[in-house]
Design a protein around this motif. Structure first.
Motif, PDB file in Angstrom:
ATOM      1  N   ILE A 106       0.867  -1.182   0.000  1.00  0.00           N
ATOM      2  CA  ILE A 106       0.000   0.000   0.000  1.00  0.00           C
ATOM      3  C   ILE A 106       0.901   1.228   0.000  1.00  0.00           C
ATOM      4  CG2 ILE A 106      -1.929   1.188   1.116  1.00  0.00           C
ATOM      5  CD1 ILE A 106      -2.141  -1.419   2.926  1.00  0.00           C
ATOM      6  N   LEU A 107       0.690   2.114  -0.967  1.00  0.00           N
ATOM      7  CA  LEU A 107       1.418   3.387  -1.039  1.00  0.00           C
ATOM      8  C   LEU A 107       0.397   4.494  -1.241  1.00  0.00           C
ATOM      9  CD1 LEU A 107       4.309   4.687  -1.179  1.00  0.00           C
ATOM     10  CD2 LEU A 107       4.042   4.607  -3.673  1.00  0.00           C
ATOM     11  N   ASP A 108       0.412   5.471  -0.337  1.00  0.00           N
ATOM     12  CA  ASP A 108      -0.539   6.590  -0.407  1.00  0.00           C
ATOM     13  C   ASP A 108      -1.990   6.111  -0.514  1.00  0.00           C
ATOM     14  OD1 ASP A 108       1.644   8.339  -0.338  1.00  0.00           O
ATOM     15  OD2 ASP A 108       1.837   8.329  -2.520  1.00  0.00           O
ATOM     16  N   GLY A 109      -2.277   4.988   0.161  1.00  0.00           N
ATOM     17  CA  GLY A 109      -3.650   4.482   0.188  1.00  0.00           C
ATOM     18  C   GLY A 109      -4.025   3.574  -0.962  1.00  0.00           C
ATOM     19  N   TRP A 110      -3.145   3.423  -1.942  1.00  0.00           N
ATOM     20  CA  TRP A 110      -3.439   2.579  -3.108  1.00  0.00           C
ATOM     21  C   TRP A 110      -2.716   1.243  -3.005  1.00  0.00           C
ATOM     22  CZ3 TRP A 110      -7.369   3.989  -5.996  1.00  0.00           C
ATOM     23  CH2 TRP A 110      -7.711   5.357  -6.043  1.00  0.00           C
ATOM     24  N   HIS A 111      -3.374   0.198  -3.494  1.00  0.00           N
ATOM     25  CA  HIS A 111      -2.846  -1.167  -3.376  1.00  0.00           C
ATOM     26  C   HIS A 111      -2.271  -1.685  -4.690  1.00  0.00           C
ATOM     27  CE1 HIS A 111      -4.484  -2.551   0.610  1.00  0.00           C
ATOM     28  NE2 HIS A 111      -5.125  -1.420   0.454  1.00  0.00           N
ATOM     29  N   GLY A 112      -1.184  -2.447  -4.557  1.00  0.00           N
ATOM     30  CA  GLY A 112      -0.678  -3.276  -5.649  1.00  0.00           C
ATOM     31  C   GLY A 112      -0.663  -4.710  -5.182  1.00  0.00           C
ATOM     32  N   ASP A 113      -0.910  -5.656  -6.086  1.00  0.00           N
ATOM     33  CA  ASP A 113      -1.017  -7.068  -5.715  1.00  0.00           C
ATOM     34  C   ASP A 113      -0.500  -7.892  -6.889  1.00  0.00           C
ATOM     35  OD1 ASP A 113      -1.746  -9.473  -4.528  1.00  0.00           O
ATOM     36  OD2 ASP A 113      -3.913  -9.134  -4.666  1.00  0.00           O
ATOM     37  N   SER A 114       0.486  -8.747  -6.638  1.00  0.00           N
ATOM     38  CA  SER A 114       1.081  -9.524  -7.727  1.00  0.00           C
ATOM     39  C   SER A 114       1.673 -10.817  -7.181  1.00  0.00           C
ATOM     40  CB  SER A 114       2.166  -8.696  -8.422  1.00  0.00           C
ATOM     41  OG  SER A 114       2.739  -9.377  -9.517  1.00  0.00           O
ATOM     42  N   ALA A 115       1.764 -11.819  -8.046  1.00  0.00           N
ATOM     43  CA  ALA A 115       2.315 -13.114  -7.639  1.00  0.00           C
ATOM     44  C   ALA A 115       3.033 -13.748  -8.818  1.00  0.00           C
ATOM     45  CB  ALA A 115       1.199 -14.049  -7.163  1.00  0.00           C
ATOM     46  N   TRP A 116       4.008 -14.591  -8.495  1.00  0.00           N
ATOM     47  CA  TRP A 116       4.623 -15.410  -9.537  1.00  0.00           C
ATOM     48  C   TRP A 116       5.162 -16.692  -8.928  1.00  0.00           C
ATOM     49  CZ3 TRP A 116       9.692 -12.798 -11.767  1.00  0.00           C
ATOM     50  CH2 TRP A 116      10.577 -12.531 -10.732  1.00  0.00           C
ATOM     51  N   THR A 117       5.413 -17.639  -9.820  1.00  0.00           N
ATOM     52  CA  THR A 117       5.906 -18.962  -9.446  1.00  0.00           C
ATOM     53  C   THR A 117       7.265 -19.166 -10.089  1.00  0.00           C
ATOM     54  OG1 THR A 117       3.668 -19.847  -9.214  1.00  0.00           O
ATOM     55  CG2 THR A 117       5.432 -21.441  -9.615  1.00  0.00           C
ATOM     56  N   PHE A 118       8.177 -19.766  -9.335  1.00  0.00           N
ATOM     57  CA  PHE A 118       9.513 -20.057  -9.872  1.00  0.00           C
ATOM     58  C   PHE A 118      10.065 -21.287  -9.168  1.00  0.00           C
ATOM     59  CE2 PHE A 118       9.839 -16.786  -6.586  1.00  0.00           C
ATOM     60  CZ  PHE A 118      10.703 -17.389  -5.680  1.00  0.00           C
ATOM     61  N   GLY A 119      11.094 -21.868  -9.757  1.00  0.00           N
ATOM     62  CA  GLY A 119      11.709 -23.051  -9.186  1.00  0.00           C
ATOM     63  C   GLY A 119      12.921 -22.710  -8.355  1.00  0.00           C
ATOM     64  N   VAL A 120      13.224 -23.581  -7.397  1.00  0.00           N
ATOM     65  CA  VAL A 120      14.463 -23.482  -6.625  1.00  0.00           C
ATOM     66  C   VAL A 120      15.468 -24.430  -7.282  1.00  0.00           C
ATOM     67  CG1 VAL A 120      15.539 -23.785  -4.362  1.00  0.00           C
ATOM     68  CG2 VAL A 120      13.172 -22.975  -4.518  1.00  0.00           C
ATOM     69  N   GLY A 121      16.517 -23.874  -7.859  1.00  0.00           N
ATOM     70  CA  GLY A 121      17.480 -24.709  -8.577  1.00  0.00           C
ATOM     71  C   GLY A 121      16.835 -25.352  -9.787  1.00  0.00           C
ATOM     72  N   GLU A 122      17.233 -26.588 -10.079  1.00  0.00           N
ATOM     73  CA  GLU A 122      16.672 -27.322 -11.222  1.00  0.00           C
ATOM     74  C   GLU A 122      15.300 -27.874 -10.841  1.00  0.00           C
ATOM     75  OE1 GLU A 122      17.944 -28.106 -14.473  1.00  0.00           O
ATOM     76  OE2 GLU A 122      19.150 -26.358 -13.917  1.00  0.00           O
ATOM     77  N   ILE A 123      14.305 -27.643 -11.710  1.00  0.00           N
ATOM     78  CA  ILE A 123      12.976 -28.227 -11.467  1.00  0.00           C
ATOM     79  C   ILE A 123      12.605 -29.138 -12.624  1.00  0.00           C
ATOM     80  CG2 ILE A 123      12.161 -26.363  -9.970  1.00  0.00           C
ATOM     81  CD1 ILE A 123      10.570 -25.293 -12.417  1.00  0.00           C
ATOM     82  N   SER A 124      11.583 -29.957 -12.393  1.00  0.00           N
ATOM     83  CA  SER A 124      11.154 -30.922 -13.409  1.00  0.00           C
ATOM     84  C   SER A 124      10.527 -30.207 -14.598  1.00  0.00           C
ATOM     85  CB  SER A 124      10.141 -31.895 -12.813  1.00  0.00           C
ATOM     86  OG  SER A 124       8.904 -31.235 -12.598  1.00  0.00           O
ATOM     87  N   ALA A 125      10.500 -30.885 -15.728  1.00  0.00           N
ATOM     88  CA  ALA A 125       9.865 -30.344 -16.933  1.00  0.00           C
ATOM     89  C   ALA A 125       8.384 -30.078 -16.673  1.00  0.00           C
ATOM     90  CB  ALA A 125      10.038 -31.304 -18.096  1.00  0.00           C
ATOM     91  N   ALA A 126       7.750 -30.978 -15.928  1.00  0.00           N
ATOM     92  CA  ALA A 126       6.319 -30.809 -15.632  1.00  0.00           C
ATOM     93  C   ALA A 126       6.074 -29.536 -14.825  1.00  0.00           C
ATOM     94  CB  ALA A 126       5.792 -32.026 -14.880  1.00  0.00           C
ATOM     95  N   ASP A 127       6.916 -29.302 -13.812  1.00  0.00           N
ATOM     96  CA  ASP A 127       6.753 -28.103 -12.994  1.00  0.00           C
ATOM     97  C   ASP A 127       7.026 -26.836 -13.805  1.00  0.00           C
ATOM     98  OD1 ASP A 127       6.129 -29.720 -10.891  1.00  0.00           O
ATOM     99  OD2 ASP A 127       7.969 -29.361  -9.746  1.00  0.00           O
ATOM    100  N   SER A 128       8.034 -26.899 -14.657  1.00  0.00           N
ATOM    101  CA  SER A 128       8.360 -25.763 -15.520  1.00  0.00           C
ATOM    102  C   SER A 128       7.195 -25.452 -16.457  1.00  0.00           C
ATOM    103  CB  SER A 128       9.629 -26.073 -16.315  1.00  0.00           C
ATOM    104  OG  SER A 128       9.939 -25.012 -17.172  1.00  0.00           O
ATOM    105  N   ASP A 129       6.632 -26.498 -17.057  1.00  0.00           N
ATOM    106  CA  ASP A 129       5.468 -26.325 -17.932  1.00  0.00           C
ATOM    107  C   ASP A 129       4.287 -25.739 -17.169  1.00  0.00           C
ATOM    108  OD1 ASP A 129       6.812 -27.355 -20.119  1.00  0.00           O
ATOM    109  OD2 ASP A 129       5.716 -29.266 -20.167  1.00  0.00           O
ATOM    110  N   LEU A 130       4.070 -26.231 -15.950  1.00  0.00           N
ATOM    111  CA  LEU A 130       2.941 -25.769 -15.130  1.00  0.00           C
ATOM    112  C   LEU A 130       3.028 -24.267 -14.875  1.00  0.00           C
ATOM    113  CD1 LEU A 130       0.486 -26.229 -13.228  1.00  0.00           C
ATOM    114  CD2 LEU A 130       2.150 -26.763 -11.420  1.00  0.00           C
ATOM    115  N   SER A 131       4.201 -23.813 -14.474  1.00  0.00           N
ATOM    116  CA  SER A 131       4.374 -22.390 -14.205  1.00  0.00           C
ATOM    117  C   SER A 131       4.181 -21.576 -15.481  1.00  0.00           C
ATOM    118  CB  SER A 131       5.758 -22.127 -13.611  1.00  0.00           C
ATOM    119  OG  SER A 131       5.926 -20.751 -13.346  1.00  0.00           O
ATOM    120  N   GLU A 132       4.750 -22.061 -16.577  1.00  0.00           N
ATOM    121  CA  GLU A 132       4.615 -21.379 -17.869  1.00  0.00           C
ATOM    122  C   GLU A 132       3.156 -21.312 -18.309  1.00  0.00           C
ATOM    123  OE1 GLU A 132       6.230 -19.895 -21.703  1.00  0.00           O
ATOM    124  OE2 GLU A 132       6.704 -19.760 -19.571  1.00  0.00           O
ATOM    125  N   ALA A 133       2.421 -22.405 -18.123  1.00  0.00           N
ATOM    126  CA  ALA A 133       1.004 -22.434 -18.496  1.00  0.00           C
ATOM    127  C   ALA A 133       0.204 -21.411 -17.691  1.00  0.00           C
ATOM    128  CB  ALA A 133       0.433 -23.836 -18.275  1.00  0.00           C
TER     129      ALA A 133
END
Length: 264
Positions: A106-133
């Protein structure tokens, strides 16, 4: 003679959108700082402190902290946790984890809201695809944020984005049932609720200045979830991994404007 105003998704002036973008940029910076720190052996509580510090150093306030009693400045949802994971010293990241971080400021009464997904180190192809999808589904929803669109046109676009990713990846994704995006402005969660699937052409109309938080959540399995005993953490009922992407987005005459831009 009275007339009924057409229902519209709440809208802001150009100046108010700039104020929301200033809040959103702080959220983006916090997410980038958290991702940079997310290494094996680091706890989600440590990530939470980095996010809070980033937000406060920028002169803003974490919107999640204290929200209905929530104890973190981020939601840290690892692997089968979909959303609303509580940061904890006992929750330590490991190589191959899939991490979804949701953050608000919250800055000056206004809200921002955001999210993202990422892997820790090497992740599986399925997990990479899931995040991309999930990212592609969000982007499909963002692209539909146009003057004259109806609310469920956005829902439908998100769903079509998911189905297109399924075809491209050759795997199926569960669209998490019962959770979705929302209006946002001087409060974090405002009407209307934005479903991540459904038929187009229904609900209030989008006009120039309308703002929505667009946030698809996909899984590698089920569409069904349950809430853990902490009354916050949402997990997949089959233990399948989940991803969550979100941006705060405004309708403008020049096309959709992402208000939660992340620094490069």
């Amino acid at each position: 003679m009275g007339f009924r105003r057409k229902k519209v998704v709440p809208f802001r002036t150009a100046g108010e959108l700039d104020a929301m973008a200033a809040a959103g940029a702080i959220v983006g910076a916090a997410l980038v700082a958290v991702r940079a720190a997310a290494k094996p052996g680091v706890s989600t509580l440590e990530l939470d402190r980095i996010a809070e510090q980033t937000i406060r150093d920028a002169g803003a306030v974490p919107s999640f902290l204290g929200y209905h009693g929530f104890t973190g400045s981020i939601c840290s949802s690892v692997n089968d946790r979909v959303v609303h994971g509580i940061p904890s010293a006992a929750d330590v990241l490991a190589e191959g984890d899939l991490v979804s971080i949701d953050c608000g400021a919250i800055l000056d009464g206004w809200h921002g809201d955001s999210a993202w997904t990422f892997g820790v180190g090497e992740i599986s192809a399925a997990d990479s695809d899931l995040s991309e999808a999930t990212r592609l589904s969000m982007e499909a929803g963002i692209a539909a944020m146009l003057p004259g669109s109806r609310l469920t046109d956005i829902s439908h676009a998100i769903e079509l984005g998911t189905r297109a990713a399924e075809r491209a990846h050759g795997r199926s994704y569960g669209i998490v049932d019962g959770y979705g995006g929302h209006g946002i402005g001087r409060e974090m969660h405002m009407d209307p609720f934005l479903a991540n699937e459904g038929a187009p052409g229904k609900g209030p109309q989008l006009v120039v200045g309308s703002v929505l938080a667009i946030e698809p959540m996909l899984t590698l399995g089920t569409t069904e979830t349950e809430v853990l005993d902490d009354d916050w953490t949402v997990v997949t009922i089959d233990g399948s991994r989940a991803a969550h992407w979100e941006h705060t987005v405004a309708v403008t005459e020049d096309g959709p404007r992402i208000l939660t831009v992340r620094p490069e």
